[in-house]
Write an enzyme that holds these catalytic residues in place. Structure first.
Site, mmCIF file in Angstrom:
data_model
loop_
_atom_site.group_PDB
_atom_site.id
_atom_site.type_symbol
_atom_site.label_atom_id
_atom_site.label_comp_id
_atom_site.label_asym_id
_atom_site.label_seq_id
_atom_site.Cartn_x
_atom_site.Cartn_y
_atom_site.Cartn_z
ATOM 1 N N VAL A 119 37.010 37.804 42.879
ATOM 2 C CA VAL A 119 37.991 38.070 43.925
ATOM 3 C C VAL A 119 38.757 39.320 43.501
ATOM 4 O O VAL A 119 39.324 39.357 42.403
ATOM 5 C CB VAL A 119 38.953 36.879 44.120
ATOM 6 C CG1 VAL A 119 39.941 37.164 45.235
ATOM 7 C CG2 VAL A 119 38.163 35.598 44.399
ATOM 8 N N MET A 122 42.827 42.728 37.073
ATOM 9 C CA MET A 122 43.320 42.028 38.214
ATOM 10 C C MET A 122 42.241 41.265 38.966
ATOM 11 O O MET A 122 42.543 40.251 39.542
ATOM 12 C CB MET A 122 44.043 43.037 39.095
ATOM 13 C CG MET A 122 44.663 42.525 40.324
ATOM 14 S SD MET A 122 44.058 42.854 41.946
ATOM 15 C CE MET A 122 42.467 43.274 42.086
ATOM 16 N N PRO A 123 40.979 41.710 38.914
ATOM 17 C CA PRO A 123 39.985 40.849 39.549
ATOM 18 C C PRO A 123 39.974 39.456 38.917
ATOM 19 O O PRO A 123 40.117 39.315 37.711
ATOM 20 C CB PRO A 123 38.657 41.575 39.297
ATOM 21 C CG PRO A 123 39.053 43.002 39.157
ATOM 22 C CD PRO A 123 40.379 42.963 38.439
ATOM 23 N N LEU A 124 39.838 38.457 39.762
ATOM 24 C CA LEU A 124 39.728 37.071 39.312
ATOM 25 C C LEU A 124 38.252 36.727 39.256
ATOM 26 O O LEU A 124 37.544 36.841 40.259
ATOM 27 C CB LEU A 124 40.463 36.147 40.285
ATOM 28 C CG LEU A 124 40.275 34.645 40.087
ATOM 29 C CD1 LEU A 124 40.785 34.209 38.721
ATOM 30 C CD2 LEU A 124 40.987 33.886 41.201
#
Length: 129
Positions: free
Chosen positions: A72, A1-3
């Site tokens: 992010v 899920m981290p961008l």
């Protein structure tokens, strides 16, 4: 899920880019304990002179191989962040020959309401994820 958003100076081959992205993803999966299928990465390449990244007085030598990475993510414990920085530098040096002097990372935190993975829904809030 981290961008993971990479800013690079133009000049890497497709194979070199994929190796860099794979190594960074492996570090993120290991440090943040997220599923391997949680992979969101983008690359922006800049002409020389369009990416100015100095050493902030630390004595680092930057080259055209410099990587500026913005991650992010939902909030993470400090220990995970420290592990990520270390693992990332190690994996990029091993896989890509990237000097740790050429790695700059900024972690930006947000919350569950800040993510939508499609269909205009906040899947963390709707419990779909």
């Amino acid at each position: 899920m981290p961008l993971m958003k990479f800013d690079l100076i133009q000049g890497r081959s497709d194979t070199e880019l994929r190796t860099l992205l794979d190594a960074a993803h492996a570090a993120m999966v290991q440090a943040f304990d997220v599923p391997a299928s949680d992979r969101y990465q983008s690359v922006t390449q800049h002409k020389p002179g369009e990416l100015i990244l100095e050493d902030t007085g630390l004595g680092y030598t930057r080259t055209a191989a410099v990587v500026l990475l913005t991650v992010v993510s939902r909030p993470r414990p400090q220990a995970q962040k420290v592990a990520f920085h270390d693992l990332l530098a190690q994996k990029l040096q091993e896989a890509c020959g990237l000097s740790p002097d050429d790695l700059i990372v900024s972690l930006v935190e947000n919350t569950d309401a800040d993510w939508s993975f499609g269909r205009g829904r906040a899947q963390f809030l709707t419990q779909e994820l």
